[in-house]
Design a protein around this motif. Sequence first.
Motif, mmCIF file in Angstrom:
data_model
loop_
_atom_site.group_PDB
_atom_site.id
_atom_site.type_symbol
_atom_site.label_atom_id
_atom_site.label_comp_id
_atom_site.label_asym_id
_atom_site.label_seq_id
_atom_site.Cartn_x
_atom_site.Cartn_y
_atom_site.Cartn_z
ATOM 1 N N GLU A 1 -7.681 2.124 -5.594
ATOM 2 C CA GLU A 1 -9.100 1.965 -5.280
ATOM 3 C C GLU A 1 -9.282 0.949 -4.162
ATOM 4 N N ALA A 2 -8.522 -0.143 -4.193
ATOM 5 C CA ALA A 2 -8.621 -1.155 -3.143
ATOM 6 C C ALA A 2 -8.126 -0.624 -1.803
ATOM 7 N N ALA A 3 -7.191 0.317 -1.869
ATOM 8 C CA ALA A 3 -6.621 0.881 -0.641
ATOM 9 C C ALA A 3 -7.489 1.980 -0.047
ATOM 10 N N ALA A 4 -8.624 2.297 -0.672
ATOM 11 C CA ALA A 4 -9.461 3.416 -0.215
ATOM 12 C C ALA A 4 -9.837 3.329 1.261
ATOM 13 N N PRO A 5 -10.221 2.150 1.799
ATOM 14 C CA PRO A 5 -10.563 2.128 3.236
ATOM 15 C C PRO A 5 -9.414 2.560 4.134
ATOM 16 N N ARG B 1 5.638 -10.546 -7.383
ATOM 17 C CA ARG B 1 6.084 -9.316 -6.733
ATOM 18 C C ARG B 1 4.962 -8.720 -5.877
ATOM 19 N N PRO B 2 4.685 -9.331 -4.728
ATOM 20 C CA PRO B 2 3.681 -8.758 -3.815
ATOM 21 C C PRO B 2 4.201 -7.449 -3.229
ATOM 22 N N ALA B 3 3.310 -6.477 -3.081
ATOM 23 C CA ALA B 3 3.733 -5.151 -2.623
ATOM 24 C C ALA B 3 3.391 -4.921 -1.160
ATOM 25 N N ALA B 4 4.274 -4.241 -0.478
ATOM 26 C CA ALA B 4 3.990 -3.708 0.853
ATOM 27 C C ALA B 4 3.445 -2.295 0.704
ATOM 28 N N LEU B 5 2.819 -1.788 1.730
ATOM 29 C CA LEU B 5 2.229 -0.452 1.715
ATOM 30 C C LEU B 5 2.834 0.357 2.853
ATOM 31 N N ALA B 6 3.268 1.586 2.554
ATOM 32 C CA ALA B 6 3.933 2.407 3.575
ATOM 33 C C ALA B 6 3.543 3.866 3.424
ATOM 34 N N LEU B 7 3.452 4.555 4.545
ATOM 35 C CA LEU B 7 3.269 6.008 4.580
ATOM 36 C C LEU B 7 4.655 6.635 4.632
ATOM 37 N N ALA B 8 4.967 7.486 3.663
ATOM 38 C CA ALA B 8 6.338 7.997 3.512
ATOM 39 C C ALA B 8 6.368 9.522 3.516
ATOM 40 N N TRP B 9 7.511 10.059 3.885
ATOM 41 C CA TRP B 9 7.749 11.490 3.783
ATOM 42 C C TRP B 9 9.248 11.725 3.632
ATOM 43 N N VAL B 10 9.580 12.911 3.142
ATOM 44 C CA VAL B 10 10.978 13.280 2.934
ATOM 45 C C VAL B 10 11.310 14.486 3.792
ATOM 46 N N GLU B 11 12.413 14.391 4.509
ATOM 47 C CA GLU B 11 12.944 15.530 5.254
ATOM 48 C C GLU B 11 14.183 16.030 4.523
ATOM 49 N N ASP B 12 14.128 17.269 4.105
ATOM 50 C CA ASP B 12 15.237 17.915 3.407
ATOM 51 C C ASP B 12 15.780 18.975 4.355
ATOM 52 N N ILE B 13 16.910 18.704 4.983
ATOM 53 C CA ILE B 13 17.373 19.543 6.088
ATOM 54 C C ILE B 13 18.834 19.957 5.892
ATOM 55 N N TYR B 14 19.231 20.938 6.657
ATOM 56 C CA TYR B 14 20.597 21.472 6.645
ATOM 57 C C TYR B 14 21.096 21.397 8.080
ATOM 58 N N ARG C 1 -4.121 -0.240 10.707
ATOM 59 C CA ARG C 1 -5.324 -0.606 9.960
ATOM 60 C C ARG C 1 -4.906 -1.090 8.576
ATOM 61 N N GLU C 2 -5.028 -2.381 8.366
ATOM 62 C CA GLU C 2 -4.458 -2.990 7.173
ATOM 63 C C GLU C 2 -5.457 -3.142 6.026
ATOM 64 N N GLY C 3 -6.702 -2.725 6.204
ATOM 65 C CA GLY C 3 -7.654 -2.829 5.128
ATOM 66 C C GLY C 3 -8.262 -4.212 5.023
ATOM 67 N N ALA C 4 -9.048 -4.397 3.994
ATOM 68 C CA ALA C 4 -9.765 -5.646 3.797
ATOM 69 C C ALA C 4 -8.981 -6.581 2.893
ATOM 70 N N ASP C 5 -9.559 -7.774 2.679
ATOM 71 C CA ASP C 5 -8.914 -8.750 1.806
ATOM 72 C C ASP C 5 -8.736 -8.204 0.395
ATOM 73 N N ARG C 6 -9.622 -7.288 0.003
ATOM 74 C CA ARG C 6 -9.516 -6.697 -1.333
ATOM 75 C C ARG C 6 -8.184 -5.985 -1.516
ATOM 76 N N LEU C 7 -7.732 -5.305 -0.473
ATOM 77 C CA LEU C 7 -6.440 -4.630 -0.548
ATOM 78 C C LEU C 7 -5.317 -5.654 -0.673
ATOM 79 N N ARG C 8 -5.368 -6.695 0.130
ATOM 80 C CA ARG C 8 -4.333 -7.727 0.058
ATOM 81 C C ARG C 8 -4.284 -8.342 -1.350
ATOM 82 N N ALA C 9 -5.458 -8.563 -1.917
ATOM 83 C CA ALA C 9 -5.500 -9.171 -3.246
ATOM 84 C C ALA C 9 -4.919 -8.220 -4.291
ATOM 85 N N ALA C 10 -5.223 -6.920 -4.156
ATOM 86 C CA ALA C 10 -4.725 -5.955 -5.130
ATOM 87 C C ALA C 10 -3.217 -5.795 -5.064
ATOM 88 N N LEU C 11 -2.643 -6.010 -3.875
ATOM 89 C CA LEU C 11 -1.197 -5.853 -3.705
ATOM 90 C C LEU C 11 -0.440 -7.171 -3.878
#
Length: 522
Positions: free
Chosen positions: A346-350, A449-462, A324-334
Motif C-alpha cells: 500500500e505504501a508503494a502504491a505511488p 532488516r530494512p528492505a530495498a525495492l527492485a523491479l525483477a524479471w526472469v529470462e528462461d532461455i536455451y 522515482r523512489e516514492g514518498a517518506d511513507r514508502l521509506r518508513a514501510a520498508l
Amino acid sequence: MDGTTPARLDAALAANDIRSALLALAADAPAGLPAAIEARYGRAAKDEQRHLSWLLGALGEPAAPVFLRLLSRSGGDGAVELLGTAVQRRLRLPAAELHRLAEELGAVEPLVDAMGLSADACFAPFLGGLLDHERLRGRAAVVLGRLGTREWTVPIAQRLPGLTGLVHGAFVVALELLDDPAAVPHLLRELEADRESAGDVHHALVALTGQHPLLPLTSPKTPANGGDSTGLLYRVWSGRQLDRPNPPSIGPVALDSPRRARFTVEDGRGRIRIDYDPPAPGSSWPRWGKSLRIDGERVYDVGSGCGTCETTMTLLGWPPRTAREGADRLRAALADIDDLGSGALEAAAPLIEELPTGHYRAHLADLALERVTDPAASWWSRRRELRGGDEPYTEDPLDDWPGTDHFQLRDRIPGETPTYGVLLPSRPLDALDAGTVARYASAITAGHRPAALALAWVEDIYVRAEYPERFLVAAVLDGHHRLAAYAAAGVPARVLLLSRAEDNWGPETGWSEAFTQVTGRL
C-alpha cells in the motif's frame, strides 16, 4: 603519414583472424590510418574493400572526410558497401550526396536507411514512392516514421489491410514513430479484422493513446504477446473513451503467503518499464531490442525476447534523477519489514502506479549478495565457464560486463537448470554516501532488516539451442545504500521484488510461472 602505418594495415589484412586484427588496429589507430585506407581502397579487391570500409567506419568522426571522398568516387557495389558501413556506424551523410546517390543507384536498402539517419524531411517524397515497393516498403515506412513526416500517416495506415508478417509490423512501428493520433481509427479497424498481428497493433494503440487496458494472462500466446484469436483486443479497445486519459488503477492485493502476493495494475503510467526500442537503422526486424526505461530515459539495454539469445544487460546511462523512489511513507514501510501484510505494498502504491499495466507478483526475499567490481567475477562471464562442453572458454569478460558495478547472488539458485541472480543499480554505486551506508550497516548488525525495492524479471532461455539457462534480473528502484550495507556486512539482503508477469519470458515456463518458480528456490 608514418611509414609504419601502411605496413600495419597490410599486416592486419593478411592476418588469419582478420576480424581480431582489424579490431586491434582500430583500438590503437595511428593518426595516418584513414589516409592509408584511402590510398589502398581504390586498388583493393571487393572482399578487401569490405574490410577497409568496416575499418574506416570503426574510426568514427576523424575518418569522415576520407569516407565521404571514397563515397563520391565509388559507384555500384562499392558505393552500396560504403553506404552500408555508414548506416552501421550511424554516420550522417550530407543530403546533397544522398540525392546524388539516389540518382545513380536508385532505391537500395542502405540508401533508404541513410536517408533516415539524415534527419532531413526532404527525402519524404522519394521514400513515399517506395511504400508499394515489394522489397523496400517496410524499410521506407519506418524511415518516414523516423523522419516524423506526419503527412504520410494516413497513406501508411491505409496500406495495413494488405500487409502481413514483418512488413505489417514495420508499418505499425512507423505509425508509432510518427506519434500521430490520426492513425488510431485505422489501427482500431485492424483489430476489428481480427488479424494475427493484433498484439503489434495493441502496442501501437498504447503508445498513441496513452491508455493501457489490462488483458487476461493465460499463456505465452496471450494477446499481449501477439496472438488474438477471439477478437478480445477489439472488444477491449472499442469500449474505451480514447479522448481522455484514465488514472492508474491497482487491483486488490492477494496474499499467497506472508511473503508472496499478487495484484494487477491497469492504465499504469509506464514511466518505469521494459519496452521495445525503435528499430535500429539497417535492421530487418521492426521489433527486436528492448530497454529498461526510467523516467523516459533508456537506462539499460536488455537485449531481446529471443528464446535462444543470451541474457544481456548493458548500461546506457543514468536518468537525469534517480528512479522515482516514492514518498517518506514508502521509506518508513520498508524500514524494517518482515512480511507483505504490514502495509508495504500500500505504501508503494505511488511507485507502483508508475509501472506499466500488467499482472504483478511481489516476493519479499532475503538474498545473499555480493558487490561485483571485477568483470571476471560476475555471473555474466562466469556462466560461460560453467556450461561445460568441448569448446574452451575464450570470451573476454568485458564482452558481457553490464558496464557498472552491481550486486549478485553469491551462489547459483538451486535447480536442474543453471540459474543466476543479479541486481543492477539505477544510480552509480560509486556515488553512494559512505556515512549513509555505515548507518545502515550498524542497524543491520543490530538486527534490523530494512528492505530495498527492485523491479525483477526472469529470462528462461536455451542459449544457441545448446545450453538451458535462467537469469533472475532485478533493477534497483530504491535502497542502493541498504544493499551496499548488506553486502559489506555479509548479511542476506532483504529485497522486495516486484515482477510483471508479462516481462518474464521463456519457451517452457510461460510468463506467469517463471518468476514464481525461480523465486520459490531462493
